[in-house]
Scaffold this motif. Structure first.
Motif, short mmCIF file in Angstrom:
data_model
loop_
_atom_site.label_atom_id
_atom_site.label_comp_id
_atom_site.label_asym_id
_atom_site.label_seq_id
_atom_site.Cartn_x
_atom_site.Cartn_y
_atom_site.Cartn_z
N LYS A 207 0.88 -1.30 0.01
CA LYS A 207 -0.03 -0.03 0.01
C LYS A 207 0.96 1.28 0.00
O LYS A 207 0.23 2.21 -0.14
N LYS A 208 2.09 0.94 0.38
CA LYS A 208 2.95 2.23 0.38
C LYS A 208 3.75 2.30 -0.80
O LYS A 208 4.70 3.21 -0.81
N ILE A 209 3.33 1.59 -1.79
CA ILE A 209 4.29 1.74 -3.24
C ILE A 209 3.57 2.05 -4.21
O ILE A 209 2.50 1.22 -4.54
N LYS A 210 3.65 3.25 -4.78
CA LYS A 210 3.09 4.02 -5.85
C LYS A 210 2.94 3.10 -7.09
O LYS A 210 1.69 2.93 -7.68
N LEU A 211 3.94 2.24 -7.50
CA LEU A 211 3.80 1.70 -8.40
C LEU A 211 3.00 0.32 -8.35
O LEU A 211 2.60 -0.54 -9.24
N PHE A 212 2.58 0.11 -7.38
CA PHE A 212 1.40 -0.98 -6.61
C PHE A 212 0.09 -0.34 -6.70
O PHE A 212 -0.83 -1.10 -7.30
N THR A 213 0.10 0.60 -6.08
CA THR A 213 -1.21 1.32 -6.03
C THR A 213 -1.74 1.95 -7.26
O THR A 213 -3.02 1.98 -7.43
N ASN A 214 -0.78 2.67 -8.24
CA ASN A 214 -1.45 2.91 -9.29
C ASN A 214 -1.53 1.89 -10.24
O ASN A 214 -0.58 1.28 -10.73
N THR A 215 -2.88 1.73 -11.08
CA THR A 215 -2.83 0.77 -11.81
C THR A 215 -2.40 0.92 -13.35
O THR A 215 -2.48 0.01 -14.04
N SER A 216 -1.71 2.21 -13.41
CA SER A 216 -0.96 2.09 -14.83
C SER A 216 0.22 1.31 -14.71
O SER A 216 0.76 1.21 -15.84
N PHE A 217 0.69 0.89 -13.77
CA PHE A 217 2.00 -0.06 -13.64
C PHE A 217 1.57 -1.67 -13.64
O PHE A 217 0.70 -1.91 -12.81
N SER A 218 2.14 -2.34 -14.33
CA SER A 218 1.87 -3.85 -14.39
C SER A 218 3.04 -4.76 -13.63
O SER A 218 4.02 -4.45 -14.43
N TRP A 219 2.84 -5.20 -12.69
CA TRP A 219 3.72 -6.19 -12.20
C TRP A 219 4.03 -7.65 -13.15
O TRP A 219 3.11 -8.36 -12.89
N MET A 220 5.02 -7.66 -13.59
CA MET A 220 4.90 -9.04 -14.54
C MET A 220 5.58 -10.20 -13.91
O MET A 220 5.43 -11.25 -14.26
N ILE A 221 6.27 -10.09 -12.71
CA ILE A 221 6.69 -11.19 -11.84
C ILE A 221 5.72 -11.14 -10.77
O ILE A 221 5.93 -10.41 -9.98
N GLY A 222 5.16 -12.19 -10.47
CA GLY A 222 4.11 -12.38 -9.48
C GLY A 222 4.55 -12.41 -8.19
O GLY A 222 5.77 -13.07 -7.90
N ASP A 223 3.74 -12.16 -7.09
CA ASP A 223 4.13 -12.42 -5.50
C ASP A 223 4.57 -13.66 -5.15
O ASP A 223 5.37 -14.01 -4.18
#
Ligand SMILES: *[C@@H]1O[C@H](CO)[C@@H](O)[C@H](O)[C@H]1NC(C)=O
Ligand SMILES: *[C@@H]1O[C@H](CO)[C@@H](O)[C@H](O)[C@H]1NC(C)=O
Length: 314
Positions: A207-223
């Protein structure tokens, strides 16, 4: 007999069809990220390690190396790569390096991009430079290639400092703003060891990381992925983050993965760990439209050839 001559082209077409369609959908452009832990001359003078590394790098159009401790390793690496590829293909490789980054003389390291000169051009580079924000400031390189759908994109290498990984990951949003402005290009991909897992990043931290909260960014390697080379740990430290729908559309779906170098190069896990405690990541970009459009055209030609041969047979 007439049966045979009309059937033959059809048989040929059916045999060729998979070849033609595979050619059209095959991933065209592959990117790798690898943290070769403490890459120094001791590693570079170990011929077995260098052999595995060059075999790995020879598979990619671009590889981003992290944790390069001695700039001198790049010369023998490129020499080996350019020599070895003679045996496999005709590619030649060059490199772009950041300056040495870090906060103490004995832990300085570079980001090094190794790329194929035949498939991609470097159109710019940019060193983010805010010492109070990052221990190792991210380093961006813009690439241009007529072989890929997206044409121009920016790769940003990033190796987080474990103790402040959350803050640094959050600041990547400011890096995105600076980089996209600098190159006037929003096709930005962050790649590297984010320390984005296990003790360094919990679910709550996201929640403290904008690259996660902003949906314009896609994380290609999953948790749930494991980018470590150890049986004891299961952590998605290394990541690839892509900005925007246009760039996302330029990526081959489900092509981002952790590379199983033990299997691919028949190495024991201890040999894999001699290279690094991390595993490489890879992702593929779609090839340029030319090939995709060529395929239906080829089919059309084949069909008209069949009709022609059918007509001449009757
Ligand atoms: C790289 O740039 C040169 C010169 O502009 C151009 O001729 C070439 O096609 C480019 N290569 C790729 C793969 O885009
Ligand atoms: C998310 O990032 C985009 C950049 O593409 C920016 O335009 C937008 O304002 C951001 N959204 C929020 C809620 O911060």
């Amino acid at each position: 007999m007439a049966w045979c001559s009309t059937l033959l082209p059809v048989v040929i077409l059916f045999c060729l069809l998979p070849v033609m369609t595979r050619g059209a959908t095959r991933p065209q452009f592959k990117i790798c990220s690898y943290k070769v832990q403490k890459f120094n001359m001791a590693k570079a003078s170990n011929s077995r390690l260098m052999h595995s590394l060059t075999r790995l790098l020879a598979r990619y159009d671009i590889t981003v190396l992290h944790d390069v401790m001695d700039p001198a390793v790049i010369k023998p690496l490129l020499a080996a790569l350019n020599r070895e590829t003679d045996r496999y293909d005709d590619f030649t490789y060059k490199s772009v390096s950041s300056k040495s980054l870090g906060n103490s003389p004995d832990s300085m390291q570079q980001y090094v991009f190794i790329y194929r000169t035949q498939t991609v051009n470097v159109s710019g580079q940019f060193q983010y430079d805010k010492k109070q924000e990052f221990v190792r400031n991210p380093f961006a390189v813009e690439f241009q290639s007529n072989k890929i759908a997206i044409k121009k994109f920016v790769l940003v290498a990033f190796h987080a400092e474990p103790k402040q990984a959350i803050q640094e990951m959050n600041r990547l949003y400011d890096v995105f703003l600076a980089v996209s402005k600098k190159f006037d290009n929003k096709n930005v991909m962050f790649i590297g060891d984010f320390h984005a897992g296990c003790a360094y990043m919990t679910k709550k931290d996201k929640k403290k990381i904008k690259l996660f909260t902003n949906t314009s960014f896609s994380w290609m390697i999953g948790d749930k992925m494991d980018t470590t080379a150890s049986e004891e740990t299961n952590c998605p430290y290394d990541r690839i983050v892509v900005h925007g729908q246009p760039f996302l559309k330029g990526i081959v779906p489900l092509s981002s993965e952790v590379v199983n170098i033990a299997r691919d190069f028949k190495l024991t896990m201890s040999k894999v760990r001699d290279l690094s405690s991390h595993l490489p990541l890879q992702i593929s970009l779609r090839g340029s439209g030319l090939l995709l459009k060529a395929s239906p055209l080829l089919i059309l030609f084949s069909v008209s050839a069949i009709i022609q041969s059918f007509l001449s047979a009757v």
